[in-house]
Design a protein around this motif. Structure first.
Motif, PDB file in Angstrom:
ATOM      1  N   SER A  54      45.487  52.007  13.615  1.00 43.95           N
ATOM      2  CA  SER A  54      45.351  50.917  12.646  1.00 43.95           C
ATOM      3  C   SER A  54      44.011  50.225  12.848  1.00 43.95           C
ATOM      4  CB  SER A  54      46.488  49.900  12.812  1.00 43.95           C
ATOM      5  OG  SER A  54      47.725  50.496  12.487  1.00 43.95           O
ATOM      6  N   GLU A  55      43.230  50.160  11.754  1.00 46.31           N
ATOM      7  CA  GLU A  55      41.962  49.444  11.752  1.00 46.31           C
ATOM      8  C   GLU A  55      42.166  48.177  10.941  1.00 46.31           C
ATOM      9  OE1 GLU A  55      37.356  50.406  10.772  1.00 46.31           O
ATOM     10  OE2 GLU A  55      38.775  50.814   9.164  1.00 46.31           O
ATOM     11  N   MET A  56      41.801  47.042  11.535  1.00 48.07           N
ATOM     12  CA  MET A  56      42.026  45.746  10.893  1.00 48.07           C
ATOM     13  C   MET A  56      40.717  44.982  10.765  1.00 48.07           C
ATOM     14  SD  MET A  56      45.331  45.200  13.243  1.00 48.07           S
ATOM     15  CE  MET A  56      44.643  46.410  14.355  1.00 48.07           C
ATOM     16  N   LYS A  57      40.463  44.478   9.569  1.00 48.12           N
ATOM     17  CA  LYS A  57      39.264  43.688   9.311  1.00 48.12           C
ATOM     18  C   LYS A  57      39.689  42.283   8.913  1.00 48.12           C
ATOM     19  CE  LYS A  57      36.725  47.724   7.728  1.00 48.12           C
ATOM     20  NZ  LYS A  57      36.045  48.368   6.611  1.00 48.12           N
ATOM     21  N   MET A 104      35.096  34.756  25.527  1.00 46.48           N
ATOM     22  CA  MET A 104      36.389  34.094  25.698  1.00 46.48           C
ATOM     23  C   MET A 104      37.380  34.526  24.604  1.00 46.48           C
ATOM     24  SD  MET A 104      37.178  30.032  26.213  1.00 46.48           S
ATOM     25  CE  MET A 104      36.231  29.586  24.787  1.00 46.48           C
ATOM     26  N   VAL A 105      36.921  34.553  23.363  1.00 44.01           N
ATOM     27  CA  VAL A 105      37.796  34.952  22.252  1.00 44.01           C
ATOM     28  C   VAL A 105      38.191  36.416  22.415  1.00 44.01           C
ATOM     29  CG1 VAL A 105      37.905  35.347  19.756  1.00 44.01           C
ATOM     30  CG2 VAL A 105      36.971  33.200  20.632  1.00 44.01           C
ATOM     31  N   HIS A 106      37.240  37.277  22.791  1.00 38.94           N
ATOM     32  CA  HIS A 106      37.541  38.697  22.965  1.00 38.94           C
ATOM     33  C   HIS A 106      38.605  38.905  24.040  1.00 38.94           C
ATOM     34  CE1 HIS A 106      37.065  42.788  24.578  1.00 38.94           C
ATOM     35  NE2 HIS A 106      36.839  43.104  23.313  1.00 38.94           N
ATOM     36  N   GLU A 107      38.397  38.299  25.195  1.00 42.95           N
ATOM     37  CA  GLU A 107      39.337  38.472  26.304  1.00 42.95           C
ATOM     38  C   GLU A 107      40.714  37.916  25.959  1.00 42.95           C
ATOM     39  OE1 GLU A 107      37.565  36.714  29.772  1.00 42.95           O
ATOM     40  OE2 GLU A 107      35.979  38.224  29.857  1.00 42.95           O
ATOM     41  N   THR A 108      40.745  36.735  25.393  1.00 43.14           N
ATOM     42  CA  THR A 108      42.019  36.097  25.073  1.00 43.14           C
ATOM     43  C   THR A 108      42.778  36.885  24.014  1.00 43.14           C
ATOM     44  OG1 THR A 108      41.092  33.942  25.621  1.00 43.14           O
ATOM     45  CG2 THR A 108      43.108  33.946  24.302  1.00 43.14           C
ATOM     46  N   ARG A 109      42.092  37.246  22.952  1.00 41.86           N
ATOM     47  CA  ARG A 109      42.747  37.945  21.852  1.00 41.86           C
ATOM     48  C   ARG A 109      43.237  39.326  22.299  1.00 41.86           C
ATOM     49  NH1 ARG A 109      43.533  38.459  16.235  1.00 41.86           N
ATOM     50  NH2 ARG A 109      43.035  36.346  15.641  1.00 41.86           N
ATOM     51  N   ASP A 131      41.687  46.914  20.874  1.00 37.91           N
ATOM     52  CA  ASP A 131      40.430  46.226  21.157  1.00 37.91           C
ATOM     53  C   ASP A 131      39.932  45.596  19.864  1.00 37.91           C
ATOM     54  OD1 ASP A 131      38.315  45.247  22.630  1.00 37.91           O
ATOM     55  OD2 ASP A 131      37.284  47.162  22.820  1.00 37.91           O
ATOM     56  N   ILE A 132      38.996  44.663  19.993  1.00 32.50           N
ATOM     57  CA  ILE A 132      38.408  43.991  18.841  1.00 32.50           C
ATOM     58  C   ILE A 132      36.904  43.860  19.054  1.00 32.50           C
ATOM     59  CG2 ILE A 132      38.883  41.682  19.773  1.00 32.50           C
ATOM     60  CD1 ILE A 132      39.321  40.777  16.809  1.00 32.50           C
ATOM     61  N   ILE A 134      36.399  43.316  13.544  1.00 38.93           N
ATOM     62  CA  ILE A 134      37.176  44.530  13.300  1.00 38.93           C
ATOM     63  C   ILE A 134      37.966  44.841  14.567  1.00 38.93           C
ATOM     64  CG2 ILE A 134      37.106  47.017  12.853  1.00 38.93           C
ATOM     65  CD1 ILE A 134      34.522  46.544  11.288  1.00 38.93           C
ATOM     66  N   ALA A 135      39.255  45.044  14.409  1.00 38.02           N
ATOM     67  CA  ALA A 135      40.121  45.395  15.534  1.00 38.02           C
ATOM     68  C   ALA A 135      40.705  46.780  15.299  1.00 38.02           C
ATOM     69  CB  ALA A 135      41.246  44.374  15.685  1.00 38.02           C
TER      70      ALA A 135
END
Length: 118
Positions: free
Chosen positions: A39-42, A61-66, A97-98, A104-105
């Protein structure tokens, strides 16, 4: 592979993300390859996260938390069961991952049997 099942899978991903994160991705596409659902999410980031990434350490911080939070969501038996019921297969592994800059995740669900042809 019926596109309808890919669409149903995408809608389930969106529903779960919305339920646990507060908003779902604006666009989502799912493809099935062997025993994988990719699944690709935008358009994932909330307004608060968009604001946070403008600070010096905000992006990290946002990357690690999310990333950590999303992986925790998919460890919940009740969440996995929703995917397993839809696919008729057990989830055995998950990768997520994001890319914060592009918003994009990607999440790869690995099932215990091929899902192509279902």
């Amino acid at each position: 592979m019926p596109k309808n099942l890919e669409h149903q899978f995408s809608m389930l991903v969106r529903e779960i993300r919305k339920e646990y994160v507060g908003n779902g991705p604006k666009e989502i596409t799912t493809k099935f390859i062997g025993s994988w659902a990719i699944s690709e999410m935008k358009g994932n980031l909330t307004n608060v996260e968009k604001f946070m990434i403008t600070s010096e350490h905000g992006e990290q911080m946002v990357h690690e938390t999310r990333t950590r939070f999303v992986k925790e969501i998919y460890k919940k038996p009740e969440v996995l069961l929703r995917f397993e019921n839809l696919m008729g297969s057990k989830v055995v592994r998950l990768f997520s991952d994001i890319n914060i800059k592009e918003d994009i995740a990607m999440t790869v669900f690995v099932f215990d049997q091929p899902i192509e042809g279902k």
